[in-house]
Write a protein that holds these residues in place. Structure first.
Motif, PDB file in Angstrom:
ATOM      1  N   GLN A 140       0.824  -1.197   0.000  1.00 21.79           N
ATOM      2  CA  GLN A 140       0.000   0.000   0.000  1.00 21.79           C
ATOM      3  C   GLN A 140       0.865   1.258   0.000  1.00 21.79           C
ATOM      4  O   GLN A 140       0.550   2.242  -0.666  1.00 21.79           O
ATOM      5  CB  GLN A 140      -0.945   0.003   1.202  1.00 21.79           C
ATOM      6  CG  GLN A 140      -2.056  -1.014   1.090  1.00 21.79           C
ATOM      7  CD  GLN A 140      -2.875  -1.114   2.365  1.00 21.79           C
ATOM      8  OE1 GLN A 140      -2.528  -0.534   3.384  1.00 21.79           O
ATOM      9  NE2 GLN A 140      -3.969  -1.861   2.294  1.00 21.79           N
ATOM     10  N   HIS A 141       1.962   1.224   0.736  1.00 28.15           N
ATOM     11  CA  HIS A 141       2.878   2.355   0.757  1.00 28.15           C
ATOM     12  C   HIS A 141       3.519   2.559  -0.620  1.00 28.15           C
ATOM     13  O   HIS A 141       3.595   3.688  -1.113  1.00 28.15           O
ATOM     14  CB  HIS A 141       3.961   2.152   1.814  1.00 28.15           C
ATOM     15  CG  HIS A 141       5.005   3.209   1.808  1.00 28.15           C
ATOM     16  ND1 HIS A 141       4.765   4.501   2.232  1.00 28.15           N
ATOM     17  CD2 HIS A 141       6.297   3.182   1.395  1.00 28.15           C
ATOM     18  CE1 HIS A 141       5.863   5.215   2.096  1.00 28.15           C
ATOM     19  NE2 HIS A 141       6.810   4.429   1.586  1.00 28.15           N
ATOM     20  N   TYR A 142       3.982   1.476  -1.254  1.00 34.68           N
ATOM     21  CA  TYR A 142       4.581   1.566  -2.587  1.00 34.68           C
ATOM     22  C   TYR A 142       3.573   2.113  -3.597  1.00 34.68           C
ATOM     23  O   TYR A 142       3.907   2.920  -4.461  1.00 34.68           O
ATOM     24  CB  TYR A 142       5.086   0.210  -3.060  1.00 34.68           C
ATOM     25  CG  TYR A 142       6.250  -0.333  -2.278  1.00 34.68           C
ATOM     26  CD1 TYR A 142       7.245   0.497  -1.782  1.00 34.68           C
ATOM     27  CD2 TYR A 142       6.359  -1.696  -2.024  1.00 34.68           C
ATOM     28  CE1 TYR A 142       8.306   0.002  -1.056  1.00 34.68           C
ATOM     29  CE2 TYR A 142       7.419  -2.203  -1.309  1.00 34.68           C
ATOM     30  CZ  TYR A 142       8.391  -1.350  -0.827  1.00 34.68           C
ATOM     31  OH  TYR A 142       9.448  -1.853  -0.113  1.00 34.68           O
ATOM     32  N   LYS A 143       2.315   1.672  -3.500  1.00 32.89           N
ATOM     33  CA  LYS A 143       1.280   2.146  -4.413  1.00 32.89           C
ATOM     34  C   LYS A 143       1.014   3.635  -4.217  1.00 32.89           C
ATOM     35  O   LYS A 143       0.865   4.381  -5.193  1.00 32.89           O
ATOM     36  CB  LYS A 143      -0.014   1.359  -4.217  1.00 32.89           C
ATOM     37  CG  LYS A 143      -1.121   1.771  -5.174  1.00 32.89           C
ATOM     38  CD  LYS A 143      -2.365   0.976  -4.929  1.00 32.89           C
ATOM     39  CE  LYS A 143      -3.513   1.305  -5.819  1.00 32.89           C
ATOM     40  NZ  LYS A 143      -3.563   2.552  -6.466  1.00 32.89           N
ATOM     41  N   ALA A 144       0.977   4.081  -2.983  1.00 28.06           N
ATOM     42  CA  ALA A 144       0.741   5.506  -2.712  1.00 28.06           C
ATOM     43  C   ALA A 144       1.859   6.365  -3.278  1.00 28.06           C
ATOM     44  O   ALA A 144       1.615   7.430  -3.852  1.00 28.06           O
ATOM     45  CB  ALA A 144       0.598   5.739  -1.213  1.00 28.06           C
TER      46      ALA A 144
ATOM     47  N   ALA B 265       1.432   8.992  -6.637  1.00 27.18           N
ATOM     48  CA  ALA B 265       1.707  10.420  -6.509  1.00 27.18           C
ATOM     49  C   ALA B 265       2.333  10.979  -7.775  1.00 27.18           C
ATOM     50  O   ALA B 265       2.166  12.157  -8.096  1.00 27.18           O
ATOM     51  CB  ALA B 265       2.623  10.683  -5.322  1.00 27.18           C
ATOM     52  N   HIS B 266       3.057  10.153  -8.529  1.00 29.29           N
ATOM     53  CA  HIS B 266       3.729  10.594  -9.751  1.00 29.29           C
ATOM     54  C   HIS B 266       2.942  10.250 -11.016  1.00 29.29           C
ATOM     55  O   HIS B 266       3.346  10.623 -12.099  1.00 29.29           O
ATOM     56  CB  HIS B 266       5.120   9.966  -9.844  1.00 29.29           C
ATOM     57  CG  HIS B 266       5.995  10.350  -8.704  1.00 29.29           C
ATOM     58  ND1 HIS B 266       6.506  11.617  -8.557  1.00 29.29           N
ATOM     59  CD2 HIS B 266       6.436   9.649  -7.639  1.00 29.29           C
ATOM     60  CE1 HIS B 266       7.232  11.678  -7.474  1.00 29.29           C
ATOM     61  NE2 HIS B 266       7.204  10.494  -6.883  1.00 29.29           N
TER      62      HIS B 266
END
Length: 116
Positions: free
Chosen positions: A14-18, A22-23
């Motif tokens: 989930q952190h990697y996806k967020a 963002a980019h």
């Protein structure tokens, strides 16, 4: 222990996806919108691409929406490539404005008569 590992993996994902989202460039177009299309080298048959050719074609209208990520555009007849493009290769067309052209002070001071 397995549930803790699984939970940690899901939290990391989930952190990697967020961070990746963002980019990400999220654009949604409608059928009939005028856009500019970037032509990549991969779109052309080997030997037909010239590095001096135009990089973008447009404005062209969108003829069909496949999904939020893929669109079909009406390319000119001389373009021998697929008319379906990813949203990363499409930019919204903004017509040139009819604003007043101003000359910067450095340009105006050098063109004044009588100055050397």
């Amino acid at each position: 222990m397995l549930t803790k590992v699984r939970q940690q993996i899901m939290t990391s994902n989930q952190h990697y996806k967020a961070v990746a989202d963002a980019h990400r460039r999220h654009r949604v177009f409608n059928v009939g919108d005028l856009v500019l299309v970037r032509l990549r080298r991969e779109c052309f048959a080997p030997g037909t691409y010239s590095k001096l050719s135009r990089r973008k074609i447009g404005p062209v209208p969108i003829t069909a929406k496949i999904n939020d990520n893929e669109y079909t555009v009406a390319l000119p007849d001389d373009c021998n490539t697929s008319p379906t493009f990813n949203v990363s290769d499409i930019w919204p067309y903004t017509p040139p404005d009819d604003g007043v052209i101003t000359i910067s002070s450095s340009e105006s001071s050098s063109s004044e008569p009588g100055k050397s």
